[in-house]
Design a protein around this motif. Structure first.
Motif, mmCIF file in Angstrom:
data_model
loop_
_atom_site.group_PDB
_atom_site.id
_atom_site.type_symbol
_atom_site.label_atom_id
_atom_site.label_comp_id
_atom_site.label_asym_id
_atom_site.label_seq_id
_atom_site.Cartn_x
_atom_site.Cartn_y
_atom_site.Cartn_z
ATOM 1 N N TYR A 99 7.442 -9.424 -1.562
ATOM 2 C CA TYR A 99 6.428 -9.846 -2.345
ATOM 3 C C TYR A 99 6.852 -10.210 -3.844
ATOM 4 C CZ TYR A 99 3.408 -8.680 1.635
ATOM 5 O OH TYR A 99 2.787 -8.403 2.773
ATOM 6 N N ASP B 82 -0.459 -11.960 4.058
ATOM 7 C CA ASP B 82 0.086 -12.880 3.010
ATOM 8 C C ASP B 82 -0.035 -12.650 1.699
ATOM 9 O OD1 ASP B 82 0.948 -15.413 4.776
ATOM 10 O OD2 ASP B 82 -1.073 -14.759 5.743
ATOM 11 N N LYS C 148 3.439 -13.277 -0.848
ATOM 12 C CA LYS C 148 4.564 -13.831 -0.121
ATOM 13 C C LYS C 148 5.485 -14.787 -1.081
ATOM 14 C CE LYS C 148 4.692 -11.511 4.008
ATOM 15 N NZ LYS C 148 5.798 -10.523 4.270
#
Length: 427
Positions: free
Chosen positions: A109, A267, A288
């Motif tokens: 991330y 996400d 992401k």
């Protein structure tokens, strides 16, 4: 209820502070000191903290190692305010977050510093999901709470808080949370039927945002199976999965991220509250890498570079070098759960039942006004605990994760005494 003397002590606040204040009404004293799981009032009275700054103090008040690092940083004239400039404190935090939290979990991330509060993290997440997908709608859940700014408020279920906006809150669609119907209905399947049926009137949203345990909504716990089905649904339909781990994360339910046992791959992840470790304003948005398409300055804030919080957050991550804290939260959480369950059985007048995961537990009492009377009585006896749910029907038990067993037992005993006293007066 506050005594005459207590009300007098609070005269400055009553006279000059806005009517919007809330917690000081429930805890009517002037606090002057805090350490670990304890607070002290101006009159010297000691309180056990089952509130933990609404989940912002998972490691307790004034943790000594964090305090030491904080004082050291201040005394050397370290940067305090840095906007989004590169600083040594930020560098240390990013490195340790990667080393201790993300890499061991195989999580890739980018880290965004959106502003100092949880609602900033949520706002940035909603913006990014809409920007990447080109869609406007965000799907949220019944009883959700995601913040008080307009975007976050739009995906919040609480009617009274929504009414405070003063304007319409568009571009969202609400769906039932896990077990919302209470009849075994699979609400994940229910949601997918809306996506499959072109006559449903529900278009594919940019994102689905959820809390694994709805804190302010009443300690509503989503099963890991349901969370996984929502994650799979998002992947199937090209929808962003946003996990709001602002209150349930950072070990509150056991693991660092509350969604870990569900095996989902969000996400975007929103963090705040205890991510700063010490109670200083701080929030993170994890995204992401392929979604990181913000233009420079497209989401910003004057206080997104709180370097004092970077320092304490970095020190707090040392708790996660092994799984000791996770195991302790599981053990203490089970103790609290069984105690509350026993209370519900011992005092049938409560019409009570228990919800929760880890040290995020709640005793549900569906009798109007009863929980507020119990928590007010508990405060008089030296216990700080708040209520949750749309009708304040849940007594929350959320002590610091680091509380010792003796203090935990003492606080639970005060809660039982308060229930017993309240019911005896009611009877």
């Amino acid at each position: 209820m506050a005594t005459k003397d207590e009300k007098s002590n609070l005269s400055v606040f009553n006279e000059h502070e806005s009517e919007v204040r809330s917690y000081c009404r429930n805890f009517p004293t002037i606090f002057v000191k805090a350490k670990g799981h304890l607070l002290w009032g101006k009159d010297g009275k000691e309180y056990i903290d089952f509130f933990a700054g609404a989940g912002a103090l998972n490691y307790g008040h004034n943790h000594p190692k964090m305090k030491e690092k904080l004082i050291e940083h201040i005394e050397k004239d370290g940067v305090t305010h840095g906007l989004d400039m590169a600083t040594d404190a930020k560098e240390d935090l990013i490195k340790r977050l990667q080393e201790i939290i993300l890499k061991p979990r195989n999580m890739d991330y980018k880290i965004m510093f959106p502003g100092p509060t949880g609602t900033n993290a949520v706002e940035s997440a909603l913006k990014l999901a809409r920007k990447v997908t080109g869609r406007e709608k965000i799907m949220n859940f019944t009883n959700a709470f995601h913040g008080m700014t307009l975007g976050a408020l739009a995906v919040t279920g609480n009617e009274s808080k929504r009414q405070g906006a003063g304007v319409s809150l568009p571009n969202t669609v609400v769906m039932p949370f896990d077990n919302f119907f209470g009849d075994g209905t699979d609400t994940a399947q229910y949601i997918e039927r809306f996506f499959e049926n072109k006559g449903s009137g529900v278009s594919i949203p940019a994102a689905i945002i959820l809390e694994t345990v709805q804190g302010e909504g009443g300690i509503n716990v989503a099963s890991f199976e349901w969370i996984k089905r929502i994650g799979d649904l998002c992947k199937k339909w090209g929808i962003f999965l946003i996990i709001d781990d602002i209150q349930a994360g950072v070990g509150r339910t056991g693991p660092f991220f509350s969604f870990e046992p569900a095996g989902v791959d969000p996400d975007i992840i929103c963090l705040s509250k205890s991510i700063g470790g010490y109670g200083l304003p701080f929030a993170l948005t994890l995204m992401k890498p392929e979604h990181d398409i913000f233009n420079p300055g497209e989401h910003n804030g004057t206080f997104r570079g709180n370097n004092l919080a970077f320092v304490t957050a970095t020190e707090a991550l040392n708790f996660w070098e092994d799984d000791s804290l996770t195991k302790e939260v599981a053990r203490k959480g089970e103790k609290v759960h069984q105690f509350l369950k026993a209370l519900a059985e011992k005092y049938p007048e409560l019409h009570g039942h228990v919800r929760g995961r880890g040290l995020m537990q709640g005793l549900v009492c569906d009798i109007e006004g009863l929980t507020n009377t119990i928590t007010a009585t508990a405060f008089e006896k030296g216990l700080i605990s708040e209520t949750a749910g749309m009708n304040d029907e849940v007594i929350k038990v959320m002590p610091p994760l680091t509380i010792d067993d003796e203090a935990l037992d003492k606080g639970l005993a005060i809660l039982e005494e308060s229930i017993k006293e309240t019911l005896s007066k009611k009877g």
